[in-house]
Scaffold this active site. Structure first.
Site, mmCIF file in Angstrom:
data_model
loop_
_atom_site.group_PDB
_atom_site.id
_atom_site.type_symbol
_atom_site.label_atom_id
_atom_site.label_comp_id
_atom_site.label_asym_id
_atom_site.label_seq_id
_atom_site.Cartn_x
_atom_site.Cartn_y
_atom_site.Cartn_z
ATOM 1 N N LYS A 102 0.135 0.102 14.938
ATOM 2 C CA LYS A 102 1.518 0.000 15.435
ATOM 3 C C LYS A 102 1.803 -1.215 16.326
ATOM 4 O O LYS A 102 2.968 -1.552 16.564
ATOM 5 C CB LYS A 102 1.874 1.277 16.221
ATOM 6 N N HIS A 108 0.843 -1.207 0.000
ATOM 7 C CA HIS A 108 0.000 0.000 0.000
ATOM 8 C C HIS A 108 0.873 1.249 0.000
ATOM 9 O O HIS A 108 1.782 1.384 0.792
ATOM 10 C CB HIS A 108 -0.933 -0.010 1.219
ATOM 11 N N PRO A 136 -5.366 0.753 18.286
ATOM 12 C CA PRO A 136 -5.030 0.246 16.950
ATOM 13 C C PRO A 136 -5.051 1.297 15.830
ATOM 14 O O PRO A 136 -4.668 0.987 14.705
ATOM 15 C CB PRO A 136 -6.101 -0.830 16.699
ATOM 16 N N TYR A 156 -9.604 5.869 6.667
ATOM 17 C CA TYR A 156 -9.812 6.236 8.076
ATOM 18 C C TYR A 156 -10.823 7.375 8.089
ATOM 19 O O TYR A 156 -10.565 8.430 7.509
ATOM 20 C CB TYR A 156 -8.506 6.703 8.723
ATOM 21 N N TYR A 162 3.399 6.618 10.103
ATOM 22 C CA TYR A 162 2.577 5.474 9.673
ATOM 23 C C TYR A 162 3.439 4.384 9.037
ATOM 24 O O TYR A 162 3.260 3.192 9.324
ATOM 25 C CB TYR A 162 1.481 5.934 8.711
HETATM 26 P P1 RFL Z 1 -0.205 -11.565 21.541
HETATM 27 O O1 RFL Z 1 -0.547 -11.606 20.114
HETATM 28 O O2 RFL Z 1 -1.250 -11.151 22.512
HETATM 29 O O3 RFL Z 1 0.357 -12.992 21.927
HETATM 30 C C1 RFL Z 1 0.602 -13.356 23.264
HETATM 31 C C2 RFL Z 1 0.494 -14.876 23.382
HETATM 32 O O4 RFL Z 1 0.777 -15.259 24.724
HETATM 33 C C3 RFL Z 1 -0.183 -16.230 25.134
HETATM 34 N N1 RFL Z 1 -0.286 -16.187 26.614
HETATM 35 C C4 RFL Z 1 0.291 -17.104 27.426
HETATM 36 N N2 RFL Z 1 1.064 -18.173 27.170
HETATM 37 C C5 RFL Z 1 1.478 -18.916 28.230
HETATM 38 N N3 RFL Z 1 1.150 -18.625 29.519
HETATM 39 C C6 RFL Z 1 0.392 -17.567 29.828
HETATM 40 N N4 RFL Z 1 0.087 -17.279 31.085
HETATM 41 C C7 RFL Z 1 -0.069 -16.741 28.751
HETATM 42 N N5 RFL Z 1 -0.833 -15.609 28.674
HETATM 43 C C8 RFL Z 1 -0.943 -15.302 27.393
HETATM 44 C C9 RFL Z 1 -1.460 -15.812 24.432
HETATM 45 O O5 RFL Z 1 -2.391 -16.871 24.321
HETATM 46 C C10 RFL Z 1 -0.923 -15.348 23.087
HETATM 47 O O6 RFL Z 1 -0.891 -16.399 22.137
HETATM 48 O O7 RFL Z 1 1.048 -10.595 21.803
HETATM 49 P P2 RFL Z 1 2.344 -10.298 20.868
HETATM 50 O O8 RFL Z 1 2.936 -11.568 20.345
HETATM 51 O O9 RFL Z 1 3.181 -9.372 21.621
HETATM 52 O O10 RFL Z 1 1.730 -9.570 19.569
HETATM 53 C C11 RFL Z 1 1.168 -8.293 19.671
HETATM 54 C C12 RFL Z 1 0.062 -8.126 18.622
HETATM 55 O O11 RFL Z 1 -0.818 -9.226 18.723
HETATM 56 C C13 RFL Z 1 -0.712 -6.820 18.805
HETATM 57 O O12 RFL Z 1 0.160 -5.764 19.129
HETATM 58 C C14 RFL Z 1 -1.489 -6.413 17.532
HETATM 59 O O13 RFL Z 1 -2.475 -7.355 17.231
HETATM 60 C C15 RFL Z 1 -2.121 -5.048 17.687
HETATM 61 N N6 RFL Z 1 -2.935 -4.651 16.533
HETATM 62 C C16 RFL Z 1 -2.342 -4.139 15.393
HETATM 63 N N7 RFL Z 1 -1.004 -4.049 15.291
HETATM 64 C C17 RFL Z 1 -0.408 -3.608 14.151
HETATM 65 O O14 RFL Z 1 0.824 -3.507 14.100
HETATM 66 N N8 RFL Z 1 -1.152 -3.271 13.016
HETATM 67 C C18 RFL Z 1 -2.497 -3.348 13.032
HETATM 68 O O15 RFL Z 1 -3.105 -3.104 11.985
HETATM 69 C C19 RFL Z 1 -3.150 -3.763 14.258
HETATM 70 N N9 RFL Z 1 -4.484 -3.865 14.310
HETATM 71 C C20 RFL Z 1 -4.328 -4.764 16.583
HETATM 72 C C21 RFL Z 1 -5.090 -4.365 15.436
HETATM 73 C C22 RFL Z 1 -4.982 -5.279 17.695
HETATM 74 C C23 RFL Z 1 -6.362 -5.373 17.698
HETATM 75 N N10 RFL Z 1 -6.937 -5.915 18.877
HETATM 76 C C24 RFL Z 1 -7.941 -6.889 18.876
HETATM 77 C C25 RFL Z 1 -6.364 -5.619 20.179
HETATM 78 C C26 RFL Z 1 -6.457 -4.442 15.444
HETATM 79 C C27 RFL Z 1 -7.109 -4.922 16.574
HETATM 80 C C28 RFL Z 1 -8.607 -4.954 16.535
HETATM 81 C C1 PHB Z 2 -6.742 -4.055 10.263
HETATM 82 O O1 PHB Z 2 -6.755 -4.308 9.047
HETATM 83 O O2 PHB Z 2 -7.155 -4.865 11.110
HETATM 84 C C2 PHB Z 2 -6.267 -2.741 10.714
HETATM 85 C C3 PHB Z 2 -5.694 -1.870 9.799
HETATM 86 C C4 PHB Z 2 -5.258 -0.608 10.211
HETATM 87 C C5 PHB Z 2 -5.392 -0.236 11.532
HETATM 88 C C6 PHB Z 2 -5.938 -1.120 12.459
HETATM 89 C C7 PHB Z 2 -6.386 -2.380 12.055
HETATM 90 O O3 PHB Z 2 -4.991 0.994 11.915
#
Ligand code: RFL
Ligand code: PHB
Length: 393
Positions: free
Chosen positions: A300, A74, A296, A204, A388
């Site tokens: 990041k 993108h 989100p 957005y 970004y």
């Molecule tokens: P995770 O993915 O939460 O993984 C942690 C893992 O640890 C396990 N765990 C345990 N294991 C053993 N013993 C325990 N006691 C434990 N407790 C937990 C869990 O089951 C899990 O498998 O953390 P990690 O690896 O640091 O990754 C971080 C990312 O997942 C997170 O920052 C992103 O998803 C955030 N995020 C976004 N980030 C981006 O860079 N770009 C995006 O577009 C973006 N969009 C988003 C997002 C997060 C969202 N939500 C739902 C919070 C959009 C959304 C909606």
């Molecule tokens: C997504 O595709 O889930 C997404 C994309 C951009 C964002 C957050 C989530 O800023």
């Protein structure tokens, strides 16, 4: 039963899997211990946007092939306010930089496949049984239960990659880590559907009904979000109600082009800014969501997890190869410098794009004035674009 490894990694999310792969490439033994099953981990629909740093790390891990084939490059995003869309051109404003749209589910799937192909040990489904001990001294031990049996894993270092609700940060003595937190008074209701995206770039939207985001996973799979009150329950939102609300937050052209369909997944995520300082306690190192959460809006979270892992893996590799603790000693400071900048950007973008309860019409007017300035000022557009696409490591 007691076993031994060099690095015990708690959590098989993107942070833990990336770290495991980088250490393995450097010849460092590691075991991942995960609370859930692989299918459960893959079922969580989260991030969609990768910075170049995360793309490069996937390549370094040797798992970039499918991402380069199926991921979507993108070159900009669109900002929608006062009913009109304005484009932010990334390469033009940042000297050629772009981002990659490739879902966290796919990142995780590719890393899991590589890990299992290399025969690296991952213990899934340990539930809440994990306990961390001895990390304030020289002999850390991770204890857990699997299939009714108690296990002990002795190691040199523990990497706490277990997300915001994990056991790692919670195991550090109270007072040794300072926490900074801001909880936002709304959440994001997300819907995933096999329908073509409304537009080929992310939109957005700031509207007087609240924020909306049009994202995607592929040319045939869309991911949409609408801002909702924290009191809303996902069961109260039918697919029809979601599409109706999203449509109301789009510009006329997008409204006409929107293709709707049955949801594959629907969930509400609360929004939070959170940082734990420092990211190290003795031989325990925190990485990713275990140490920090961003709302989100700036995409990041996963990218910060990738940069933490980059710094942490190089510190651990330096320890084993050069017998030097310098990289590990600097890990927390180096990571936090980048973390705070991403926290600032995500907070700023969230403030700019969402409807804040109690702000009233002046809040909307001030946001629109800032957005107008943002899209017409090269300096302001550049600041958005360079954050970004990702600040340098
Ligand atoms: P995770 O993915 O939460 O993984 C942690 C893992 O640890 C396990 N765990 C345990 N294991 C053993 N013993 C325990 N006691 C434990 N407790 C937990 C869990 O089951 C899990 O498998 O953390 P990690 O690896 O640091 O990754 C971080 C990312 O997942 C997170 O920052 C992103 O998803 C955030 N995020 C976004 N980030 C981006 O860079 N770009 C995006 O577009 C973006 N969009 C988003 C997002 C997060 C969202 N939500 C739902 C919070 C959009 C959304 C909606
Ligand atoms: C997504 O595709 O889930 C997404 C994309 C951009 C964002 C957050 C989530 O800023």
């Amino acid at each position: 039963m007691t076993t031994r490894t060099q690095v015990a990694i708690i959590g098989a999310g993107p942070s833990g899997l990336l770290l495991g792969q980088l250490l393995h490439k450097a010849g460092i033994a590691n075991v991942i211990i995960e609370r859930q099953s692989p299918d459960y981990v893959l079922g969580r629909i989260r991030a969609g946007v990768l910075e170049q740093i995360a793309v490069d790390l996937m390549d370094e891990c040797g798992v970039g092939e499918r991402m380069h084939k199926e991921g979507l490059v993108h070159r900009g995003i669109e900002l929608l306010f006062k009913g009109e869309r304005h484009r932010i051109d990334f390469p033009g404003l940042t000297g050629g930089k772009t981002v990659m749209v490739y879902g966290q589910t796919e990142v995780t799937r590719d890393l899991m496949a590589a890990r299992s192909a290399a025969g690296l040990p991952t213990v899934y489904e340990v539930g809440d049984s994990v306990g961390l001990n001895g990390f304030d001294g020289s002999s850390p031990v991770v204890r857990y239960r699997k299939d009714g049996q108690q296990h002990e894993l002795a190691c040199d270092f523990i990497a706490g990659c277990d997300g915001y609700h994990g056991v790692s940060r919670a195991s550090v003595p109270k007072g040794a880590i300072r926490e900074y937190e801001k909880v936002y008074p709304f959440g994001w209701l997300g819907l995933l559907a096999d329908v073509p995206p409304v537009f080929h770039e992310l939109i957005y939207a700031n509207t007087d009904r609240g924020f909306a985001l049009c994202s995607m996973r592929s040319p045939t799979r869309s991911r949409y979000y609408v801002q909702v009150p924290l009191t809303d329950k996902v069961e109260e939102w039918s697919d029809e109600a979601f599409w109706k609300e999203l449509r109301l937050r789009l510009d006329p052209e997008a409204r006409d082009r929107l293709v709707t369909g049955a949801s594959l997944e629907k969930s509400i995520a609360p929004l939070r800014s959170f940082v734990a300082e420092p990211m190290r306690f003795g031989r325990l190192f925190l990485a990713g969501d275990a140490a920090h959460i961003v709302p989100p809006t700036g995409a990041k979270g996963l990218n910060l997890a990738a940069s933490d892992v980059k710094y942490l893996s190089s510190g651990i590799i330096e320890h084993y190869r050069e017998r030097s603790s310098a990289g590990l000693d600097h890990y927390s400071d180096r990571a936090l410098r980048r973390v705070w900048k991403a926290e600032r950007f995500s907070w700023w973008f969230t403030q700019l794009m969402h409807k804040f309860p109690g702000e009233g019409p002046i809040g909307q007017k001030l946001q629109e004035a800032e957005l107008d300035y943002l899209v017409h000022s090269q300096a302001a557009s550049t600041a958005l674009a360079e954050n970004y696409v990702g600040l340098p490591l």
